[in-house]
Write an enzyme that holds these catalytic residues in place. Structure first.
Site, mmCIF file in Angstrom:
data_model
loop_
_atom_site.group_PDB
_atom_site.id
_atom_site.type_symbol
_atom_site.label_atom_id
_atom_site.label_comp_id
_atom_site.label_asym_id
_atom_site.label_seq_id
_atom_site.Cartn_x
_atom_site.Cartn_y
_atom_site.Cartn_z
ATOM 1 N N TYR A 24 36.104 43.248 26.148
ATOM 2 C CA TYR A 24 35.903 43.141 27.595
ATOM 3 C C TYR A 24 36.732 42.034 28.253
ATOM 4 C CZ TYR A 24 31.983 46.170 26.472
ATOM 5 O OH TYR A 24 31.222 47.225 26.025
ATOM 6 N N HIS A 101 34.641 51.297 34.655
ATOM 7 C CA HIS A 101 34.387 50.766 33.315
ATOM 8 C C HIS A 101 35.560 49.886 32.914
ATOM 9 C CE1 HIS A 101 30.871 53.177 32.753
ATOM 10 N NE2 HIS A 101 31.538 54.200 33.253
HETATM 11 O O1 CA2 Z 1 33.543 49.319 29.625
HETATM 12 C C1 CA2 Z 1 32.586 49.100 30.366
HETATM 13 O O2 CA2 Z 1 32.681 48.544 31.454
HETATM 14 C C2 CA2 Z 1 31.174 49.506 29.914
HETATM 15 O O3 CA2 Z 1 30.488 50.023 31.045
HETATM 16 C C3 CA2 Z 1 30.512 48.248 29.410
HETATM 17 C C4 CA2 Z 1 29.141 48.504 28.788
HETATM 18 C C5 CA2 Z 1 29.191 49.631 27.765
HETATM 19 O O4 CA2 Z 1 27.878 49.928 27.303
HETATM 20 C C6 CA2 Z 1 29.825 50.884 28.335
HETATM 21 O O5 CA2 Z 1 29.897 51.857 27.305
HETATM 22 C C7 CA2 Z 1 31.216 50.587 28.850
HETATM 23 C C8 CA2 Z 1 28.627 47.257 28.104
HETATM 24 C C9 CA2 Z 1 28.381 46.134 29.030
HETATM 25 C C10 CA2 Z 1 28.038 44.942 28.215
HETATM 26 O O6 CA2 Z 1 29.042 43.987 28.438
HETATM 27 C C11 CA2 Z 1 29.158 42.970 27.557
HETATM 28 C C12 CA2 Z 1 30.101 42.052 27.861
HETATM 29 C C13 CA2 Z 1 30.316 41.000 27.007
HETATM 30 C C14 CA2 Z 1 29.570 40.886 25.859
HETATM 31 C C15 CA2 Z 1 28.612 41.819 25.556
HETATM 32 C C16 CA2 Z 1 28.404 42.876 26.420
#
Ligand code: CA2
Length: 150
Positions: A24, A101
């Site tokens: 991310y 996303h």
């Molecule tokens: O790619 C994306 O923006 C997502 O929406 C992010 C979600 C994931 O479940 C989707 O499949 C794709 C996860 C959000 C959690 O974000 C975190 C960021 C840093 C550390 C842990 C989780």
């Protein structure tokens, strides 16, 4: 026409920049909100940002947007792949929606390929990192302007 956009970030996005930078990136939720706010301002819109780890809080924020917003940018996080109620809230308020996303959800685990939100959103931005929030705002503003013209 309201000149405000609601930005919704779903569960765990408060951890941006703190965990999993290889997926991310290193930008924080505050950075994301600033990127989206600046993009909205360039079009003369202001932006209200909401992040919650609780589905009902997100749904209430989406319902409230009917009062004063022209559209919604949303990264539903993991609720993308599970939540009929979030989808119903978005279709229920009948505002234009941009789904964003950070990662390329089509190139990850199979369960991330399906989105309950996809077909209620007019704009889809995937895999552009946090810059995708500016893209989503820009494209949403085009949709809002098109609807205002009729
Ligand atoms: O790619 C994306 O923006 C997502 O929406 C992010 C979600 C994931 O479940 C989707 O499949 C794709 C996860 C959000 C959690 O974000 C975190 C960021 C840093 C550390 C842990 C989780």
């Amino acid at each position: 026409m309201n000149r405000r956009i609601l930005l919704v970030n779903g569960p765990n996005l408060n951890l941006l920049g703190v965990r999993e930078p290889e997926i991310y990136g290193t930008a924080t939720l505050a950075d994301v909100e600033r990127i989206a706010t600046d993009a909205a301002a360039r079009h003369g819109f202001d932006l209200r940002a909401v992040q919650s780890n609780h589905e009902g809080v997100l749904i209430d924020a989406i319902h409230d947007a009917r009062q004063d917003c022209a559209g919604i940018v949303i990264n539903p996080g993991g609720l993308t792949h599970t939540s009929v109620v979030l989808r119903d809230a978005l279709s229920g308020v009948a505002l234009p929606v941009a789904e964003v996303h950070i990662s390329d959800v089509s190139a990850r685990e199979q369960f991330r390929a399906f989105s309950y939100v996809r077909d209620v959103a007019a704009v889809h931005v995937v895999g552009e990192g946090v810059a995708g929030y500016a893209t989503a705002v820009n494209l949403l503003v085009e949709v809002i302007a098109g609807r205002a013209e009729g």
